[in-house]
Design an enzyme around this catalytic site. Structure first.
Site, PDB file in Angstrom:
ATOM      1  N   HIS A  65      94.294 -30.279  61.267  1.00  0.00           N
ATOM      2  CA  HIS A  65      94.025 -28.888  60.866  1.00  0.00           C
ATOM      3  C   HIS A  65      92.535 -28.666  60.561  1.00  0.00           C
ATOM      4  CE1 HIS A  65      96.037 -25.276  58.725  1.00  0.00           C
ATOM      5  NE2 HIS A  65      94.792 -24.954  59.011  1.00  0.00           N
ATOM      6  N   ASP A  78      92.515 -28.700  56.536  1.00  0.00           N
ATOM      7  CA  ASP A  78      92.302 -27.243  56.566  1.00  0.00           C
ATOM      8  C   ASP A  78      90.809 -26.939  56.330  1.00  0.00           C
ATOM      9  OD1 ASP A  78      92.690 -24.541  56.827  1.00  0.00           O
ATOM     10  OD2 ASP A  78      93.827 -24.287  54.973  1.00  0.00           O
TER      11      ASP A  78
HETATM   12 ZN   LIG Z   1      96.514 -21.629  57.299  1.00  0.00          ZN
END
Ligand SMILES: [Zn+2]
Length: 434
Positions: free
Chosen positions: A58, A305
Site C-alpha cells: 500500500h 499507506d
Molecule cells: Zn485508504
C-alpha cells in the site's frame, strides 16, 4: 564478483530458517546459504538480521499528477532505504490508474528507477467514481500484469457495483481490495469518534463506518468466491470480522499500518495535522485489537499507506488538511520497536508480515523468500540499533510524519534489489550487480 554477507542471523519465514549463517550473492541470485562461506567481497552482518526484502502492499507514489509531493523514483528510494524491494502503488493518481496505459506508465517508471519492484494496483471503477468498471481486464493483461484492484482513498459505496466487480475479477483470480468506509457515516469526520472527539469538539468517524463495509464485503466475497483484501484495518470490529471470515475458510485477507498499531487518537489532542489520517487513529481498545490480530494471524500484512503531502497543504487547520502520513522509512523501526521489542510478536512473524505474506498475496516471484538459486532481493537490518526519526533525512520528497523526533529501534543497514546493492550502511547507493 560474488559477495558474502557474513555472520548475520538469517531469518526467512518461507523456509522456516532462523539461524546464524553466511549468504553468498552472485550474478543477482542467492548462490549459497551456510557456514564459513567465501566470496570475492565480504560484508560483515554480525549482530544484524538478513531477511527477504520487504513488500509494501500500500504505497501512494503521487505520480502521475503530484510530482511535487512524490515521484516513482523518490518513493522507490524511500522504499529501498526502508528495506523494501517491492511496492504496490495505489491508483488514486491524476490521471487515475484505471486503464492499461496508466498502469504501464507507472510500471515502466518503476523499472527505470530500478531500486525496487514497482507493482501497480489498478482502480476498480473509472476515475474512482464507483459507477462504471475500470478497464480491469486490460490492466490485468497489460505489461504491468495488475492483480490487485482498489478504489483506495474511498470505499465502494454501491453494493451491486461491488458484487459485479468481484464476479468480474474471479475470471483471473484478481484481488478486490477495499478501503472500508461508508461515506454517509464518515462524512466530514476529522478523527475517530469517541470521548476525545467530543472533548475536542471535532466531528468523528465512527468505527462502524469501517466495519459495515468490511462486513458487507465479506458477505459478497462469500457470495461470489472472489479474493477480498481489506486495506488498513483499524478497528476491533473489523479484526473480528476478518477472524470469523478466515475461520469460515473464505479467501479474505487484511493489512494494518504501523501508525494504527503505534498511535492512538490522543495524538490529535493538540490538533496536530500530521496525525490526521484515514482511517483515523483509534483509541487504545482498537489499537490493542489490531496488535492482537497481527499476532494471532488474523491480519496478514503490515502495509505502510505511505501518503506524501506537500508541506503547505499539511500545515493547515485540521479541518482543511488532507489525511495521510509517510510510512516507508519508518515501518521497520515501528514494527521492531512497538511489536518485537515489546514481546507482542517474534522477529520471524514481523518478517512474515512485512515480506513473506504480502509477496505471496501479490503473487510476486523472486520476492518474500531467501532461497538458494532465488533472486537476491533482501535487506540487512540491525534490530537493536537506536535512532531518532528525522524527516529532513528522508528520501521521500515529502516530510509529513507524526514520528519526527521519536526514538526508535531497528535500522536498515543494507538492501539488495535483484542482486544490486541499493542501500549501504543506511545510505542510498546504486551498486554494480554483484
Ligand atoms: Zn485508504
Amino acid at each position: 564478483m560474488s559477495l558474502v554477507l557474513k555472520g548475520g542471523r538469517v531469518v526467512d519465514p518461507a523456509s522456516q530458517r532462523d539461524e546464524v549463517a553466511d549468504v553468498v550473492i552472485d550474478e543477482g541470485r542467492i548462490a549459497e546459504i551456510g557456514k564459513d562461506l567465501k566470496g570475492d567481497d565480504t560484508l560483515d552482518a554480525t549482530g544484524a538480521v538478513v531477511a527477504p526484502g520487504f513488500v509494501d502492499m500500500h504505497t501512494h507514489v503521487r505520480e502521475p499528477g503530484r510530482e511535487d509531493e512524490e515521484t516513482i523514483a523518490s518513493a522507490s528510494a524511500a522504499a529501498a532505504k526502508g528495506g523494501y524491494t517491492a511496492i504496490c502503488t495505489m491508483p488514486n493518481t491524476d490521471p487515475v490508474a484505471d486503464s492499461a496505459s496508466v498502469v504501464e506508465t507507472v510500471w515502466a517508471l518503476g523499472r527505470e528507477a530500478g531500486l525496487v519492484q514497482v507493482v501497480p494496483a489498478g482502480a476498480l471503477s473509472k476515475n474512482l467514481e464507483g459507477l462504471k468498471m475500470a478497464d480491469i481486464g486490460e490492466m490485468a493483461r497489460s505489461a504491468a500484469r495488475v492483480r490487485l484492484f482498489t478504489d483506495d482513498g474511498r470505499g465502494v459505496q454501491d453494493a451491486l457495483f461491488a458484487r459485479r466487480t468481484m464476479e468480474y475479477l474471479l475470471a483471473f483470480d484478481g484481488i478486490y481490495a477495499e478501503h472500508c468506509e461508508v461515506d454517509a457515516l464518515a462524512a466530514d469526520g476529522q478523527m475517530h469518534e469517541g470521548e476525545l472527539s467530543a472533548k475536542l469538539g471535532l466531528r468523528g468517524i465512527p468505527a462502524e463506518a469501517e466495519e459495515l463495509m468490511a462486513a458487507r464485503d465479506v458477505a459478497l466475497a462469500k457470495l461470489t468466491g472472489c479474493r477480498l483484501h481489506l486495506l488498513h484495518i483499524s478497528t476491533a470490529g473489523t479484526v473480528d470480522i476478518v477472524r470469523r471470515a478466515k475461520a469460515e475458510g473464505l479467501r479474505v485477507t487484511a493489512e494494518a499500518t504501523p501508525h494504527h498499531f503505534t498511535l492512538t487518537d490522543a495524538a490529535l489532542e493538540s490538533y496536530d495535522p500530521m496525525a490526521k489520517v484515514n482511517p483515523p487513529l483509534r483509541d487504545d481498545t482498537h489499537r490493542e485489537a489490531v496488535i492482537e490480530g497481527l499476532a494471532d494471524g488474523t491480519i496478514d500484512a503490515i502495509a505502510t499507506d505511505h501518503a506524501p503531502h506537500a508541506q503547505e497543504e499539511k500545515d493547515q487547520e485540521l479541518m482543511f488538511c488532507p489525511p495521510g502520513m509517510l510510512g516507508l522509512e519508518t515501518a521497520l523501526a515501528l514494527t521492531v520497536t512497538e511489536l518485537v521489542h515489546t514481546g507482542r510478536i517474534t522477529l520471524s512473524r514481523a518478517i512474515e508480515l512485512l515480506s513473506t505474506t504480502p509477496a505471496r498475496l501479490l503473487g510476486l516471484e523472486g520476492q518474500g523468500a531467501l532461497e538458494v538459486g532465488g533472486v537476491a532481493n533482501l535487506c540487512v537490518f540491525d534490530p537493536a540499533a537506536e535512532w531518532t526519526v528525522d524527516p529532513a533525512a528522508f528520501s521521500s520528497k515529502s516530510r509529513n510524519t507524526p514520528f519526527a523526533g521519536r526514538a526508535v529501534k531497528g535500522k536498515v543497514l543494507h538492501a539488495f534489489f535483484i542482486g544490486r546493492q541499493t542501500v549501504r550502511d543506511g545510505e542510498l547507493v546504486i551498486g554494480e550487480l554483484v
